[in-house]
Design an enzyme around this catalytic site. Structure first.
Site, mmCIF file in Angstrom:
data_model
loop_
_atom_site.group_PDB
_atom_site.id
_atom_site.type_symbol
_atom_site.label_atom_id
_atom_site.label_comp_id
_atom_site.label_asym_id
_atom_site.label_seq_id
_atom_site.Cartn_x
_atom_site.Cartn_y
_atom_site.Cartn_z
ATOM 1 N N LEU A 65 94.710 -2.881 -53.438
ATOM 2 C CA LEU A 65 94.635 -3.053 -51.988
ATOM 3 C C LEU A 65 95.651 -4.099 -51.521
ATOM 4 O O LEU A 65 96.163 -4.875 -52.338
ATOM 5 C CB LEU A 65 93.211 -3.481 -51.619
ATOM 6 C CG LEU A 65 92.149 -2.418 -51.977
ATOM 7 C CD1 LEU A 65 90.742 -3.013 -51.948
ATOM 8 C CD2 LEU A 65 92.257 -1.231 -51.035
ATOM 9 N N THR A 96 97.625 -7.920 -55.484
ATOM 10 C CA THR A 96 98.124 -9.290 -55.552
ATOM 11 C C THR A 96 97.447 -10.079 -54.444
ATOM 12 O O THR A 96 97.684 -9.805 -53.262
ATOM 13 C CB THR A 96 99.650 -9.330 -55.330
ATOM 14 O OG1 THR A 96 100.273 -8.514 -56.315
ATOM 15 C CG2 THR A 96 100.182 -10.743 -55.443
ATOM 16 N N LYS A 171 101.121 -14.068 -61.471
ATOM 17 C CA LYS A 171 101.809 -13.146 -60.551
ATOM 18 C C LYS A 171 102.482 -13.916 -59.404
ATOM 19 O O LYS A 171 103.618 -13.633 -59.023
ATOM 20 C CB LYS A 171 100.781 -12.142 -60.014
ATOM 21 C CG LYS A 171 101.261 -11.258 -58.898
ATOM 22 C CD LYS A 171 102.287 -10.260 -59.357
ATOM 23 C CE LYS A 171 102.853 -9.482 -58.180
ATOM 24 N NZ LYS A 171 103.967 -8.650 -58.549
ATOM 25 N N LYS A 246 103.978 -12.174 -47.885
ATOM 26 C CA LYS A 246 102.590 -12.523 -48.239
ATOM 27 C C LYS A 246 102.568 -13.310 -49.555
ATOM 28 O O LYS A 246 101.925 -14.362 -49.662
ATOM 29 C CB LYS A 246 101.765 -11.231 -48.394
ATOM 30 C CG LYS A 246 100.339 -11.467 -48.864
ATOM 31 C CD LYS A 246 99.683 -10.200 -49.406
ATOM 32 C CE LYS A 246 100.168 -9.866 -50.801
ATOM 33 N NZ LYS A 246 99.400 -8.819 -51.477
HETATM 34 P P1 NAD Z 1 100.184 0.049 -49.844
HETATM 35 O O1 NAD Z 1 99.968 -0.480 -48.458
HETATM 36 O O2 NAD Z 1 101.169 1.141 -50.068
HETATM 37 O O3 NAD Z 1 98.776 0.513 -50.480
HETATM 38 C C1 NAD Z 1 97.545 -0.080 -50.178
HETATM 39 C C2 NAD Z 1 96.591 1.050 -49.835
HETATM 40 O O4 NAD Z 1 95.297 0.495 -49.643
HETATM 41 C C3 NAD Z 1 96.960 1.779 -48.541
HETATM 42 O O5 NAD Z 1 97.147 3.168 -48.829
HETATM 43 C C4 NAD Z 1 95.769 1.531 -47.615
HETATM 44 O O6 NAD Z 1 95.455 2.636 -46.795
HETATM 45 C C5 NAD Z 1 94.668 1.263 -48.625
HETATM 46 N N1 NAD Z 1 93.546 0.494 -48.104
HETATM 47 C C6 NAD Z 1 93.541 -0.665 -47.397
HETATM 48 N N2 NAD Z 1 92.275 -1.071 -47.168
HETATM 49 C C7 NAD Z 1 91.466 -0.150 -47.746
HETATM 50 C C8 NAD Z 1 90.057 -0.010 -47.847
HETATM 51 N N3 NAD Z 1 89.210 -0.903 -47.332
HETATM 52 N N4 NAD Z 1 89.581 1.074 -48.505
HETATM 53 C C9 NAD Z 1 90.412 1.980 -49.052
HETATM 54 N N5 NAD Z 1 91.750 1.907 -48.979
HETATM 55 C C10 NAD Z 1 92.256 0.848 -48.334
HETATM 56 O O7 NAD Z 1 100.543 -1.238 -50.734
HETATM 57 P P2 NAD Z 1 101.178 -1.250 -52.202
HETATM 58 O O8 NAD Z 1 102.634 -1.444 -52.102
HETATM 59 O O9 NAD Z 1 100.605 -0.143 -53.004
HETATM 60 O O10 NAD Z 1 100.590 -2.655 -52.718
HETATM 61 C C11 NAD Z 1 99.244 -2.808 -53.134
HETATM 62 C C12 NAD Z 1 99.103 -4.153 -53.816
HETATM 63 O O11 NAD Z 1 99.991 -4.191 -54.933
HETATM 64 C C13 NAD Z 1 99.478 -5.347 -52.911
HETATM 65 O O12 NAD Z 1 98.598 -6.399 -53.164
HETATM 66 C C14 NAD Z 1 100.895 -5.675 -53.350
HETATM 67 O O13 NAD Z 1 101.213 -7.039 -53.136
HETATM 68 C C15 NAD Z 1 100.834 -5.330 -54.832
HETATM 69 N N6 NAD Z 1 102.111 -4.984 -55.449
HETATM 70 C C16 NAD Z 1 102.966 -4.115 -54.859
HETATM 71 C C17 NAD Z 1 104.171 -3.804 -55.485
HETATM 72 C C18 NAD Z 1 105.163 -2.843 -54.864
HETATM 73 O O14 NAD Z 1 106.299 -2.784 -55.361
HETATM 74 N N7 NAD Z 1 104.785 -2.075 -53.841
HETATM 75 C C19 NAD Z 1 104.478 -4.374 -56.724
HETATM 76 C C20 NAD Z 1 103.564 -5.212 -57.328
HETATM 77 C C21 NAD Z 1 102.369 -5.509 -56.681
#
Ligand code: NAD
Length: 297
Positions: A65, A96, A171, A246
């Site tokens: 999330l 994260t 992280k 963030k």
């Molecule tokens: P994203 O916004 O693409 O995915 C998050 C998903 O969570 C969304 O599809 C959203 O609709 C869903 N969501 C939010 N609240 C919800 C709820 N209550 N119930 C169900 N679904 C819900 O984000 P992302 O890029 O996949 O990142 C997710 C996490 O991973 C973050 O914490 C980010 O910091 C971390 N992260 C991302 C990357 C990257 O390259 N994108 C790399 C490492 C870590």
């Protein structure tokens, strides 16, 4: 084969969920965004109607999330994971988030009879798709051992960083390095152009010289150098600038609270703040090179 509830199948969670299905696990997925949920179903998951639907009957629940408040809500709200998952289920949060929220949610989960790990990842969407993520895990040795086969199906380098919250601490420090180094690499390409050096030559030299780093060789912000990088796809994320901001704020909050000196971390946060305010929030974080070249976000 495990029965897994997977909540949050966005940019990262989507491909991670697909890799668990490929490894033979039965997945029930939930996401607030029906489009994302549809993609997870196309990847072999079953759709749940809500969080409770994904967690009920699951041996393991994985969450991916955006930030701490989403994680706290998903676990602790009425109809959330703690109220719905069967006793003894293993809970793995891969988002994260800040260390304090990670520890608080894990303590609540453990008091309710669950084993919970913080297991944030590094490696981006490319790593999520290729199942080559790095996992930094905080929590008990026993929980780590139980999670290991699932983490192996989604990643390549799996580290037990220490007790609850240690994964998030690792992280946060890693991403502060990344934010600073992405700006450093971007500044070097902006400077190279100004002094008449072909960016391809800079890449060729620095990727084998002392300037080598992940931001350069795996995720080069200069367009037209690495085919798969967001810079070569109009800075479509990837990892958004809003997410990087963030993470840099998490590091600054932790630095403030612990008395650590992180002047470059603070400046990187301020530059990402400017980029986000200029309209770059949903641009890939490597798009900050555009601002540093004086172009529009
Ligand atoms: P994203 O916004 O693409 O995915 C998050 C998903 O969570 C969304 O599809 C959203 O609709 C869903 N969501 C939010 N609240 C919800 C709820 N209550 N119930 C169900 N679904 C819900 O984000 P992302 O890029 O996949 O990142 C997710 C996490 O991973 C973050 O914490 C980010 O910091 C971390 N992260 C991302 C990357 C990257 O390259 N994108 C790399 C490492 C870590």
């Amino acid at each position: 084969m495990a029965r897994i509830g997977f909540i949050g199948v966005g940019n990262m969670g989507g491909p991670m969920a697909r890799n668990l299905v490929k490894a033979g696990h039965a997945l029930r997925a939930y996401d607030l965004d029906p489009g994302k949920l549809g993609e997870a179903v196309a990847g072999g998951a079953e759709a749940a109607a809500d969080i409770a639907g994904a967690a009920t009957g699951a041996e393991v629940v994985v969450t991916m999330l955006p930030a701490g408040r989403h994680v706290r809500g998903a676990y602790s709200d009425e109809g959330g994971i703690l109220a719905s998952a069967p006793a003894g289920a293993l809970l793995i949060d891969c988002s994260t988030i800040d260390v304090a929220t990670a520890r608080e949610v894990a303590a609540t989960a453990e008091a309710a009879g669950f084993a919970m790990l913080d297991a944030p990842v590094s490696g981006g969407v490319v790593g999520a798709e290729a199942a080559t993520l790095t996992f930094m895990v905080g929590g008990s040795e026993d929980g780590f051992t139980r999670a290991r086969p699932l983490l192996d199906a989604m990643g390549r380098n799996i580290f037990h960083a220490g007790p609850s919250g240690a994964g998030q601490a690792a992280k946060m420090c890693n991403n502060m390095i990344l934010g600073i180094s992405m700006i450093g690499v971007s500044e070097a390409f902006a400077l190279a152009r100004k002094v008449g050096l072909d960016p391809k030559k800079l890449f060729e030299v620095s990727s084998t010289a002392s300037g080598q780093c992940w931001a350069l060789t795996t995720y080069c912000p200069e367009p037209g150098i690495l085919e798969g990088a967001p810079s070569s796809k109009g800075y479509k994320p990837g990892f958004t600038a809003a997410m990087m901001l963030k993470d840099l704020k998490l590091a600054q909050d932790a630095a403030g609270g612990s008395g650590a000196e992180t002047p470059l971390g603070r400046h990187a946060m301020e530059l990402y703040e400017r980029f986000v305010e200029a309209g770059g929030a949903e641009t890939d974080f490597s798009g900050i090179i555009r601002m540093l070249k004086g172009q529009d976000a």
